[in-house]
Design a protein around this motif. Sequence first.
Motif, PDB file in Angstrom:
ATOM      1  N   ARG A 122       0.839  -1.209   0.000  1.00 23.13           N
ATOM      2  CA  ARG A 122       0.000   0.000   0.000  1.00 23.13           C
ATOM      3  C   ARG A 122       0.870   1.254   0.000  1.00 23.13           C
ATOM      4  N   ASP A 123       1.874   1.281   0.863  1.00 24.65           N
ATOM      5  CA  ASP A 123       2.767   2.450   0.925  1.00 24.65           C
ATOM      6  C   ASP A 123       3.530   2.629  -0.394  1.00 24.65           C
ATOM      7  N   ASN A 124       3.959   1.513  -0.968  1.00 20.39           N
ATOM      8  CA  ASN A 124       4.677   1.560  -2.240  1.00 20.39           C
ATOM      9  C   ASN A 124       3.762   2.049  -3.356  1.00 20.39           C
ATOM     10  N   PHE A 125       2.539   1.528  -3.396  1.00 19.93           N
ATOM     11  CA  PHE A 125       1.566   1.951  -4.413  1.00 19.93           C
ATOM     12  C   PHE A 125       1.259   3.440  -4.283  1.00 19.93           C
ATOM     13  N   GLU A 132       1.655   8.813  -6.656  1.00 20.52           N
ATOM     14  CA  GLU A 132       2.055  10.226  -6.575  1.00 20.52           C
ATOM     15  C   GLU A 132       3.083  10.546  -7.653  1.00 20.52           C
ATOM     16  N   ILE A 133       4.016   9.628  -7.883  1.00 18.64           N
ATOM     17  CA  ILE A 133       5.019   9.827  -8.939  1.00 18.64           C
ATOM     18  C   ILE A 133       4.329   9.961 -10.293  1.00 18.64           C
ATOM     19  N   ASN A 139       2.807  13.037 -14.967  1.00 19.87           N
ATOM     20  CA  ASN A 139       1.788  13.229 -16.002  1.00 19.87           C
ATOM     21  C   ASN A 139       1.024  14.548 -15.875  1.00 19.87           C
ATOM     22  N   ASP A 140       1.478  15.415 -14.974  1.00 16.14           N
ATOM     23  CA  ASP A 140       0.816  16.709 -14.812  1.00 16.14           C
ATOM     24  C   ASP A 140       0.982  17.542 -16.086  1.00 16.14           C
ATOM     25  N   LEU A 160       9.174  15.408  -6.525  1.00 15.69           N
ATOM     26  CA  LEU A 160       9.718  14.316  -7.333  1.00 15.69           C
ATOM     27  C   LEU A 160      10.978  13.734  -6.705  1.00 15.69           C
ATOM     28  N   GLU A 161      11.820  14.592  -6.185  1.00 18.56           N
ATOM     29  CA  GLU A 161      13.047  14.122  -5.552  1.00 18.56           C
ATOM     30  C   GLU A 161      12.727  13.302  -4.297  1.00 18.56           C
TER      31      GLU A 161
END
Length: 247
Positions: free
Chosen positions: A80-83, A88-89, A94-95, A128-129
């Motif tokens: 879940r945390d990884n997903f 978010e990435i 894709n913004d 992103l970083e």
Amino acid sequence: MKKKIIIVVTVILVAIIGVIGYMVVSDMGQEDKLKTELSEISDLSNAENIDMDEINKRLDRTVTTGDYAKVEDAFKSYLRDNFDNSIEIADLINDERITTLLTADNYNTDGKEFIESKKYISTTRQKLEECKEKYSEYMTKEKAMSYIEGKGLDSYYVDLYEQEFVGDMDSIKDTTVEDSIDDIIEILNTSEKVLNLLSENPNSWTIEGENIVFSNDNLSNQYDELINSMADCKKCMSLEKKNGRNC
């Protein structure tokens, strides 16, 4: 009396053996349930069209009991945390605003200081970083194993978690996601350089229709050089996606 005791002891032993037999069969069933559940989640996450509602539904439920439920909760919490970080990435990468920073519309709207655009670049780059660092951490065995710690499980269940679900993550690390993040950060950095160039020379350019027009050749050349470098970067990203290789 002695015969009676022997019969009672025999009955007790038979009962114990029966209970042990049930526990073994039950445990095998629990383990199969867990393996099936996590295998189905893996299939869902690798599908061409990912159904996050269905994945979240699986992550929020518990199909096993007892110590197996603790193993299930540990790995699903890790997933879940990884997903969440991966989503978010994807949202950041894709913004669409990234693609509108260097357009005539944005030059007219946010020029000539570009305060909002620069703020957006700074915030997005930082996010992103941070996401990249988290992703890199999540893709390590050490991080995955941290979710099973402190659950009071004996070595069998810890080994099951490690061998069946975690595996040797450190030896199969894929840098594709980190590379994609780096590409977007590079685009943001170049966009920032362009906006800085324009904001530092506000009287040397104007917008005519969909085009930017410079009154200074040197400034025009600097602008073109930055834009061309960004075009090369985007072309490189396209080739990476198409051919699965780095430029």
